[in-house]
Every structure is written in structure tokens, then in C-alpha cells.
Design a protein around this motif. Structure first.
Motif, PDB file in Angstrom:
ATOM      1  N   UNK A 160       0.814  -1.215   0.000  1.00 19.85           N
ATOM      2  CA  UNK A 160       0.000   0.000   0.000  1.00 19.85           C
ATOM      3  C   UNK A 160       0.841   1.255   0.000  1.00 19.85           C
ATOM      4  N   UNK A 161       2.048   1.186  -0.615  1.00 20.00           N
ATOM      5  CA  UNK A 161       2.987   2.317  -0.585  1.00 20.00           C
ATOM      6  C   UNK A 161       2.414   3.564  -1.245  1.00 20.00           C
ATOM      7  N   UNK A 162       2.945   4.698  -0.844  1.00 16.27           N
ATOM      8  CA  UNK A 162       2.508   5.992  -1.370  1.00 16.27           C
ATOM      9  C   UNK A 162       3.638   6.988  -1.217  1.00 16.27           C
ATOM     10  N   UNK A 163       3.443   8.166  -1.800  1.00 18.52           N
ATOM     11  CA  UNK A 163       4.385   9.255  -1.627  1.00 18.52           C
ATOM     12  C   UNK A 163       4.150   9.972  -0.312  1.00 18.52           C
ATOM     13  N   UNK A 164       5.118  10.807   0.089  1.00 16.45           N
ATOM     14  CA  UNK A 164       5.018  11.485   1.378  1.00 16.45           C
ATOM     15  C   UNK A 164       3.840  12.450   1.437  1.00 16.45           C
ATOM     16  N   UNK A 165       3.574  13.160   0.330  1.00 15.28           N
ATOM     17  CA  UNK A 165       2.426  14.081   0.315  1.00 15.28           C
ATOM     18  C   UNK A 165       1.111  13.325   0.398  1.00 15.28           C
ATOM     19  N   UNK A 166       1.072  12.102  -0.158  1.00 16.13           N
ATOM     20  CA  UNK A 166      -0.127  11.280  -0.004  1.00 16.13           C
ATOM     21  C   UNK A 166      -0.325  10.916   1.459  1.00 16.13           C
ATOM     22  N   UNK A 167       0.772  10.654   2.131  1.00 19.75           N
ATOM     23  CA  UNK A 167       0.692  10.240   3.538  1.00 19.75           C
ATOM     24  C   UNK A 167       0.343  11.413   4.451  1.00 19.75           C
ATOM     25  N   UNK A 168       1.039  12.539   4.266  1.00 16.18           N
ATOM     26  CA  UNK A 168       0.807  13.700   5.135  1.00 16.18           C
ATOM     27  C   UNK A 168      -0.410  14.505   4.725  1.00 16.18           C
ATOM     28  N   UNK A 169      -0.804  14.367   3.466  1.00 17.75           N
ATOM     29  CA  UNK A 169      -1.879  15.192   2.917  1.00 17.75           C
ATOM     30  C   UNK A 169      -1.294  16.282   2.042  1.00 17.75           C
ATOM     31  N   UNK A 170      -1.912  16.511   0.895  1.00 14.60           N
ATOM     32  CA  UNK A 170      -1.372  17.491  -0.044  1.00 14.60           C
ATOM     33  C   UNK A 170      -1.545  18.923   0.451  1.00 14.60           C
ATOM     34  N   UNK A 171      -2.318  19.097   1.505  1.00 14.29           N
ATOM     35  CA  UNK A 171      -2.459  20.423   2.103  1.00 14.29           C
ATOM     36  C   UNK A 171      -1.548  20.603   3.311  1.00 14.29           C
ATOM     37  N   UNK A 172      -0.656  19.644   3.537  1.00 14.52           N
ATOM     38  CA  UNK A 172       0.293  19.748   4.651  1.00 14.52           C
ATOM     39  C   UNK A 172       1.161  20.995   4.496  1.00 14.52           C
ATOM     40  N   UNK A 173       1.450  21.639   5.629  1.00 15.43           N
ATOM     41  CA  UNK A 173       2.366  22.766   5.648  1.00 15.43           C
ATOM     42  C   UNK A 173       3.331  22.601   6.820  1.00 15.43           C
ATOM     43  N   UNK A 174       4.600  22.897   6.553  1.00 17.63           N
ATOM     44  CA  UNK A 174       5.632  22.765   7.576  1.00 17.63           C
ATOM     45  C   UNK A 174       5.645  23.993   8.476  1.00 17.63           C
ATOM     46  N   UNK A 175       6.598  24.040   9.401  1.00 18.45           N
ATOM     47  CA  UNK A 175       6.735  25.208  10.280  1.00 18.45           C
ATOM     48  C   UNK A 175       6.993  26.486   9.472  1.00 18.45           C
ATOM     49  N   UNK A 180       5.132  19.924   1.199  1.00 14.87           N
ATOM     50  CA  UNK A 180       6.214  18.977   0.919  1.00 14.87           C
ATOM     51  C   UNK A 180       6.884  19.414  -0.383  1.00 14.87           C
ATOM     52  N   UNK A 181       8.200  19.460  -0.400  1.00 15.36           N
ATOM     53  CA  UNK A 181       8.942  19.839  -1.595  1.00 15.36           C
ATOM     54  C   UNK A 181       9.469  18.554  -2.235  1.00 15.36           C
ATOM     55  N   UNK A 213       6.904  26.037  -6.809  1.00 13.80           N
ATOM     56  CA  UNK A 213       6.618  24.635  -7.070  1.00 13.80           C
ATOM     57  C   UNK A 213       5.456  24.502  -8.038  1.00 13.80           C
ATOM     58  N   UNK A 214       5.448  23.400  -8.803  1.00 11.69           N
ATOM     59  CA  UNK A 214       4.318  23.158  -9.690  1.00 11.69           C
ATOM     60  C   UNK A 214       3.211  22.430  -8.928  1.00 11.69           C
ATOM     61  N   UNK A 215       2.153  22.012  -9.623  1.00 11.12           N
ATOM     62  CA  UNK A 215       1.000  21.431  -8.937  1.00 11.12           C
ATOM     63  C   UNK A 215       1.304  20.070  -8.320  1.00 11.12           C
ATOM     64  N   UNK A 216       2.395  19.433  -8.736  1.00  8.39           N
ATOM     65  CA  UNK A 216       2.819  18.181  -8.121  1.00  8.39           C
ATOM     66  C   UNK A 216       3.958  18.412  -7.131  1.00  8.39           C
TER      67      UNK A 216
END
Length: 376
Positions: A160-175, A180-181, A213-216
Motif C-alpha cells: 500500500x505504498x505511497x508518496x510522502x504528500x499522499x501520507x501527510x496530505x497534499x495540504x500539509x504545511x511545515x513550520x 512537501x517539496x 513549485x508546480x502542482x505536483x
């Protein structure tokens, strides 16, 4: 170290003097991205770590492959400190795809990084991401596996692997307020990652804005164009001239190249020291920087979807263009007729035209020759 825990940018915000990079390569991967990173020279990783790049904060890298420690708890110390909130600011870099721990029934795990000091049980990659990502000043991925799942996330995989943005959510924001870059590639092109990291570090120092960054979530200036647009074989496509085997220097679309639709700068940038890059050395593009890799580009070596149609449509146009260009080539691929060692000047040059004015008729070559003879 100085600075705050918020976003550091070019708008006058105070940046950081020192920053740590916590690099976890315990995702589903082969450590190939770390190995590729060591080939970078613009800037070189060593130059960044030694403080030889002006304007960057002091950088402390914690990567198991490149670590000077003996491993074990000595290596894990900064990661544990970051979990406790005792290490900041830091950039979290994930290498390798993120498995789905929730699909496991009963005990077990897909991949781990260190052990729980109290129970001795392995700590999963997911455990670390859950605790480090919310505290990170920025979060980056190294390679397509971490960015979009890659090979391990292809159809039929049991993890069930995925990318990090899939895991954290594409709306994730860091400090720092950053998503995710993603720096994809299988593996990463070394300068692509180091250039992106350099921009991030300048942003951390307060001397640059956030990278576009682009949309991906890829660096826009690196992945804004296709392989085809930077490929030195692209003119053959325009002329409908295609390779039918891997020994040909012509366009490789019909033997499996996906370059016209893949976002990547490798043909322009090369691989190491500007040399190499898949189509530059006879390899086809298999789309390894794309979110749909590998499923959308398989089976490799087969003509891409739409390749036959585009080749059919361009073939008559390309044949005509090649013929017309061939005729023009013959016309311009010869010396002018006035290159000779004879007694007459036959270039058309007339030394008297200025005295007659711009609207006066030009003298003929014979008249000019007669005039010159009279003067002598």
C-alpha cells in the motif's frame, strides 16, 4: 543558533545561522538517491557542509550512508532530540516510499528506523514521520519513491505504498508554511536536489523567497519543461525521422521513449558534470520523474500510447520538410561565386555609390571595371 521558528524569506524576516538536515532513507527504497547525491558538484554536498557556499547557514547533515558516526544510538541521537522538541530548526528529508501500516492485520511492520528504548520494539518509518514532520521547518523528498510512491507503489504491490504528500496530505504545511517539496527522479539527478536544497537553505537564511513549485510540488524551474523540449534528438521528431533500433541517433519515440510528455531536465543538464542524461546516451525516457511512474509508462521499450498516431500525422509533413531543407542545404552549403583569384572584383561592391546618393542607380560591374582601368 539564531532566528525564529517561523518562515524565513526575502521580506526582511530574520533567518537562521545553523540548521540540521534529518535524512531518513528507511522508506521503501534502495538508497540510490543518497548515492546519486554524492555526485553533485553544483553545488557539491561537501561544499555545503563545509560552509564554502556564501549565504547559507551552517548545515549539519544526518544521513546514515554519509554519517561519520558508528551508527546505533550515536546516529539516532539528533532524531530522538527532534522528536522531543530539543532540536530546531531542521529539514526533514525522506528517501523511499511510505508504506501503509494500517493495512497490516495483527503485529508486524513494513520498514523501521531504530528501536523503542523502552520496549526494544522497532520504530516504524510512519512513527517517525508522524512525530517529525509537524516539527520540521521544511519537509523534502529525495527521489520518486518518496515523492509519489515509485516502483514500490505500482499496481499489485502488497504494501500500500505511497508518496510522502499522499501520507501527510497534499495540504500539509511545515513550520515555514511550505508544502512537501518533491524532488523526483529514479534516482534523483544530483544537481537537481542540491540546487533545490540550496534554495531552501537560502530561504532558511532569510535571503531568498520560498522556491516556486508546480502542482505536483516539484521545483518549477527544473520540471517545467519536457524531456523532448531539451532533447538533442527532438529535431528528428519534427522531421518525422524515427529510430528503429537503439543504435540510431534519431528520435526514439517509436522504440519506447516518453520524452514528449515527461517533465524532466536531464537532457539539458546531463547526469554527472553535465555529461549523460538518458536520451543523450541512447536510453529512452521511461518517465521516472512523473507521479504515474511506473504504471503509466509500462511496458517499457514499447511504443508509447499515441506514438503511432503522432508519428503517422507528422510523417508526410516531416518528409516534405526534410526534402525542402535538403534543397536549401545544398544551396547554402557552397562558397559564393565571388571567391576567386581573378583580376575582377565581382562581389557587387561599388566604392562610388555614396557620392551619388541613395536613390542614384548603381553602376554596373562592367562600368566599375572600366572606371578602375581609366584611373590606372
Amino acid at each position: 543558533m539564531s532566528g525564529d521558528n517561523g518562515s524565513a524569506g526575502s521580506g526582511g524576516a530574520k533567518g537562521f545561522d545553523e540548521i540540521d538536515i534529518l535524512w531518513i532513507s528507511e522508506g521503501m527504497s534502495c538508497d540510490g538517491d543518497t548515492v546519486s547525491l554524492t555526485a553533485a558538484d553544483r553545488p557539491a554536498l561537501e561544499d555545503v557542509l563545509l560552509g564554502l557556499v556564501p549565504g547559507l547557514p551552517k548545515v549539519n547533515l544526518h544521513n546514515k550512508v554519509l554519517s561519520p558516526t558508528l551508527g546505533g544510538e550515536e546516529f539516532l541521537a539528533p532524531f530522538r532530540a527532534a522528536v522531543r522538541g530539543e532540536l530546531e530548526p531542521f529539514v526533514l528529508v525522506i528517501e523511499g516510499s511510505v508504506p501503509n501500516q494500517n493495512i497490516i492485520e495483527g503485529d508486524g511492520y513494513w520498514t523501521s528506523f531504530g528501536n523503542d528504548p523502552e520496549t526494544g520494539e522497532p520504530l516504524t518509518l510512519n512513527w517517525w514521520i508522524d512525530r517529525l514532520a509537524p516539527k520540521a521547518w521544511a519537509v523534502m523528498t529525495a527521489g520518486t519513491c518518496a515523492a509519489y510512491g515509485g516502483i514500490h507503489a505500482m499496481a499489485g504491490n502488497p504494501t500500500g505504498c505511497m508518496g510522502l504528500a499522499d501520507y501527510l496530505g497534499w495540504d500539509f504545511r511545515s513550520r515555514a508554511g511550505l508544502p512537501v517539496v518533491n524532488v523526483p527522479g529514479c534516482p534523483i539527478q544530483p544537481e537537481n536536489f542540491m540546487e533545490t536544497l540550496g534554495w531552501m537553505l537560502q530561504h532558511a537564511a532569510g535571503t531568498a523567497p520560498a522556491p516556486p513549485l508546480d502542482h505536483m510540488l516539484r521545483p518549477q524551474w527544473l520540471f517545467g519543461r519536457t524531456v523532448h523540449e531539451g532533447c538533442d534528438r527532438a529535431a528528428y521528431y519534427e522531421q518525422g525521422d524515427f529510430a528503429m533500433d537503439y543504435n540510431s541517433p534519431k528520435c526514439q519515440v517509436k522504440i519506447g521513449c516518453w520524452g514528449p510528455v515527461v517533465n524532466c531536465d536531464v537532457p539539458k543538464r546531463g547526469w554527472m558534470a553535465g555529461v549523460g542524461g538518458c536520451p543523450n546516451v541512447g536510453g529512452i525516457c521511461i518517465g521516472c520523474t512523473m507521479p504515474g511512474f511506473p504504471d503509466a509508462f509500462m511496458p517499457f521499450m514499447d511504443e508509447p500510447t499515441g506514438g503511432a498516431l503522432s508519428a503517422t500525422l507528422i510523417k508526410p509533413y516531416g518528409a516534405l520538410v526534410r526534402r525542402l531543407r535538403g534543397i536549401t542545404n545544398m544551396a547554402v552549403n557552397r562558397e559564393p561565386k565571388w571567391h576567386h583569384n581573378g583580376p575582377d572584383l565581382t562581389t557587387g561592391y561599388d566604392p562610388t555609390w555614396r557620392s551619388r546618393g541613395t536613390h542614384a542607380p548603381r553602376k554596373t560591374r562592367a562600368t566599375t571595371r572600366t572606371k578602375r582601368r581609366e584611373l590606372t
